[in-house]
Design an enzyme around this catalytic site. Structure first.
Site, PDB file in Angstrom:
ATOM      1  N   LYS A 217      25.901  14.711   9.786  1.00  0.00           N
ATOM      2  CA  LYS A 217      26.387  13.778  10.808  1.00  0.00           C
ATOM      3  C   LYS A 217      27.915  13.798  10.861  1.00  0.00           C
ATOM      4  O   LYS A 217      28.519  13.935  11.902  1.00  0.00           O
ATOM      5  CB  LYS A 217      25.851  12.379  10.490  1.00  0.00           C
ATOM      6  N   GLU A 223      28.815  17.911  -0.562  1.00  0.00           N
ATOM      7  CA  GLU A 223      27.716  18.818  -0.927  1.00  0.00           C
ATOM      8  C   GLU A 223      27.445  19.808   0.201  1.00  0.00           C
ATOM      9  O   GLU A 223      27.345  21.023  -0.017  1.00  0.00           O
ATOM     10  CB  GLU A 223      26.427  18.021  -1.195  1.00  0.00           C
ATOM     11  N   GLY A 279      21.994   8.185   9.463  1.00  0.00           N
ATOM     12  CA  GLY A 279      21.520   9.420   8.823  1.00  0.00           C
ATOM     13  C   GLY A 279      20.042   9.343   8.453  1.00  0.00           C
ATOM     14  O   GLY A 279      19.263  10.258   8.718  1.00  0.00           O
ATOM     15  N   ARG A 280      19.642   8.230   7.863  1.00  0.00           N
ATOM     16  CA  ARG A 280      18.249   8.108   7.386  1.00  0.00           C
ATOM     17  C   ARG A 280      17.276   7.826   8.515  1.00  0.00           C
ATOM     18  O   ARG A 280      16.084   7.720   8.285  1.00  0.00           O
ATOM     19  CB  ARG A 280      18.170   7.048   6.293  1.00  0.00           C
ATOM     20  N   GLU A 365      18.325   2.914   0.862  1.00  0.00           N
ATOM     21  CA  GLU A 365      19.685   2.958   1.400  1.00  0.00           C
ATOM     22  C   GLU A 365      19.827   1.855   2.463  1.00  0.00           C
ATOM     23  O   GLU A 365      20.906   1.312   2.665  1.00  0.00           O
ATOM     24  CB  GLU A 365      20.003   4.341   1.993  1.00  0.00           C
ATOM     25  N   HIS A 396      -3.516  10.726 -12.569  1.00  0.00           N
ATOM     26  CA  HIS A 396      -3.542  11.282 -13.926  1.00  0.00           C
ATOM     27  C   HIS A 396      -2.175  11.201 -14.575  1.00  0.00           C
ATOM     28  O   HIS A 396      -1.894  11.915 -15.524  1.00  0.00           O
ATOM     29  CB  HIS A 396      -4.047  12.723 -13.871  1.00  0.00           C
ATOM     30  N   LYS A 516      31.646   8.684  -4.496  1.00  0.00           N
ATOM     31  CA  LYS A 516      32.230   9.845  -3.790  1.00  0.00           C
ATOM     32  C   LYS A 516      33.738   9.894  -4.017  1.00  0.00           C
ATOM     33  O   LYS A 516      34.316  10.941  -4.285  1.00  0.00           O
ATOM     34  CB  LYS A 516      31.987   9.732  -2.279  1.00  0.00           C
TER      35      LYS A 516
END
Ligand code: F6P
Length: 553
Positions: A217, A223, A279-280, A365, A396, A516
């Site tokens: 965005k 990253e 973003g999400r 978030e 399990h 950050k």
């Protein structure tokens, strides 16, 4: 309406001071000791009464620790929190993301052509469809082989480079809809700044056949930019250093055309979205380009239609018949009154294996906040921790704790009537497990039942299942692009309602900033040749020194 006005309008007194909250607290005192066994015994039709069919989804919510009174009180709380008004504020483009002064309009991403939604006086729906059309034209060229790589070969590999909302939605949707995907192509996703992620994603790929989608965005995320530069070097190395090859092998998805050009991607090869898409909440924007490349434009539009169906349902259905509202108030009931800390999401569908990871960003978030819209500390718990794994694998592994541990963990079970891969008895066996698990969680096994099976007295306490563990069961006929859209929108809107009731801003994420900023300060301290002067706390200083020693050895 400006962000300031929107903020003022929704400033209500602390939810936990309201009469509605207090009524629920009193009601909880009664309900805390009531067992689901009693509730089912009292009402033989409870299963039918507390279930809902809407927009092709089925929700059984009868195995929750609720009565009609509980639901009435929860709906009153939702009304007092002006949920209805807030829904309208979102759908009409008001700047409800008050700290960033932005509208919140992921619902516009799936609005049909011709609908009108205005932001600052501009109808955004035509822009949305223009980008969708551009994506479709591009996807068709790639999928048909019309778009050629620098050496004239067709593109067979697509690598999405992004993180957070620019990764989790695309990965989840790719995995969820793999059945519908173009199997002659490979799709990879690189998110982590750990070089291993990139190295493993491309280790068997031929650069001449590979397209990178740089999805960000902001186009400034550490990253993604680091991985994007590495991808560029990898491509140029594989193509003999010819810079002109970038145009054929890189496209960008972003809101930031200036940064995209700076990186060297022609903005003609950029797919745009807007600051009113969080973003999400962006998997159905251009961020979904990899999804469209995988499943094709028609399937992508089917998915958007599914989102839209849920949007319409959410906006128009009464609270009693409203899937996202029901899911939200149930979540509030456990989180704020029973003190449950988590929610487990358990898809009994292998294709939904990344759905819990996707929901983690969406829910945590959004609602991991501790101040209200007025900036006052909240006096109640907010966003629960979401987690989960596909069934039956989780059974399990961690289900033991859900069944017999000391914590209350409400669960969402998700299943389908039909398997996309019908193999022998597999699907009935899978679905039998959903039914069995929710039954065991709700009703458990009493000491009498355990003794009646001839269990020795000393072993009885270990084999008792207390039960009274709540769950929802969500089902649809089968997993299609449309159904995936509905499921995601269901959780998006449930998150919205919870945030509205808690009176928090579900649409910012300031909490990710500090780390950050500190990382930017630490990077030169790790990279400098000379021993740096360190001014952190003694622990951080020590860890930095130790790392420098380890890497120098
Ligand atoms: O760090 C959090 C975050 O801002 C998320 O909200 C977002 O989805 C992610 O980073 C990636 O951001 P971008 O798409 O701008 O690279």
């Amino acid at each position: 309406m400006s962000a300031v006005t929107a903020a003022k309008r929704f400033r209500t007194k602390a939810p936990s001071n309201s009469a509605e909250w207090r009524a629920l607290k009193d009601h909880y005192k009664k309900m805390e000791v009531v067992h689901l066994r009693e509730l089912f015994a009292e009402d033989p039709k409870r299963g039918e009464r507390f279930s809902l069919q809407a927009v092709g989804l089925f929700l059984d919510y009868s195995k929750n620790r609720i009565t009609d009174e509980t639901l009435n009180l929860l709906f009153k709380l939702a009304e007092a929190s002006r949920v209805r008004e807030r829904i309208e504020a979102m759908f009409t483009g008001q700047k409800i993301n008050v700290t960033e002064k932005r509208a919140v309009l992921h619902i516009a991403l799936r609005a049909p052509r011709g609908e009108q939604i205005f932001v600052d006086g501009t109808d955004v729906v035509p822009e949305v469809h223009a980008v969708l059309d551009k994506m479709a034209a591009f996807a068709n060229r790639i999928r048909s082989g019309d778009w050629k790589g620098h050496t004239g070969k067709r593109i067979k590999n697509v690598v999405n480079v992004g993180i957070g909302g620019s990764d989790l939605g695309p990965v989840m949707a790719y995995e969820a809809l793999k059945f519908y995907s173009e199997r002659s192509m490979q799709f990879r996703f690189v998110s982590n700044v750990d070089g291993t992620d990139f190295a493993e994603a491309v280790h068997d790929l031929d650069p001449t056949e590979t397209l990178f989608i740089i999805s960000s965005k902001t186009f400034t995320t550490l990253e993604t930019m680091t991985n994007a530069h590495t991808a560029r070097e990898w491509l140029l190395h594989g193509l003999g250093g010819d810079e002109s090859s970038v145009a054929k092998h890189f496209v960008a998805v972003s809101t930031n055309s200036a940064e995209v050009s700076k990186f060297g991607i022609d903005t003609a090869n950029m797919f745009e979205f807007w600051d009113w898409v969080g973003g999400r909440y962006s998997m159905d924007s251009a961020i979904g380009l990899s999804t469209m490349l995988a499943i094709g434009p028609d399937n992508f539009r089917e998915m958007l239609d599914g989102f839209h169906e849920m949007d319409v349902h959410f906006r128009t259905a009464s609270f009693e018949k409203n899937l996202p509202v029901l899911m939200a108030v149930l979540s509030i009931w456990y989180n704020d009154f029973f003190g449950a800390q988590t929610v487990a999401v358990l898809p009994y569908e292998q294709y939904l294996k990344r759905f819990p990871a996707y929901l983690q960003q969406l829910t945590m978030e959004s609602n991991g906040k501790s101040v209200t819209l007025n900036g006052k500390p909240v006096k109640h718990d907010t966003g629960p921790i979401y987690w989960g794994e596909p069934g039956t694998n989780g059974q399990h592994s961690f289900y033991q704790l859900i069944h017999q541990g000391t914590r209350l963990i409400p669960c969402d079970f998700i299943g389908f009537g039909k398997s996309l891969n019908p193999l022998g008895r597999h699907h009935d066996l899978l679905m039998a497990n959903i039914c069995a698990q929710t039954e065991a969680l709700a009703f458990g096994k009493t000491a009498e039942q355990v003794k009646g099976e001839g269990t020795p007295d000393w072993l009885v306490p270990h084999r008792i299942f207390e039960g009274n563990r709540p769950s929802n069961t969500i089902m649809a006929e089968k997993l299609t692009p449309r159904v995936l859209g509905k499921l995601v929108a269901l959780y998006e809107h449930s998150v919205f309602v919870q945030g509205a009731i808690w009176n928090i801003n579900s649409f910012d994420q300031w909490g990710v900033e500090l780390g950050k900023v500190l990382a930017q300060r630490i990077i030169p301290e790790l990279e400098s040749k000379d021993e740096p002067a360190l001014h952190h706390d003694s622990s951080t200083n020590n860890v930095i020194r130790e790392y420098r020693k380890l890497k120098a050895n």
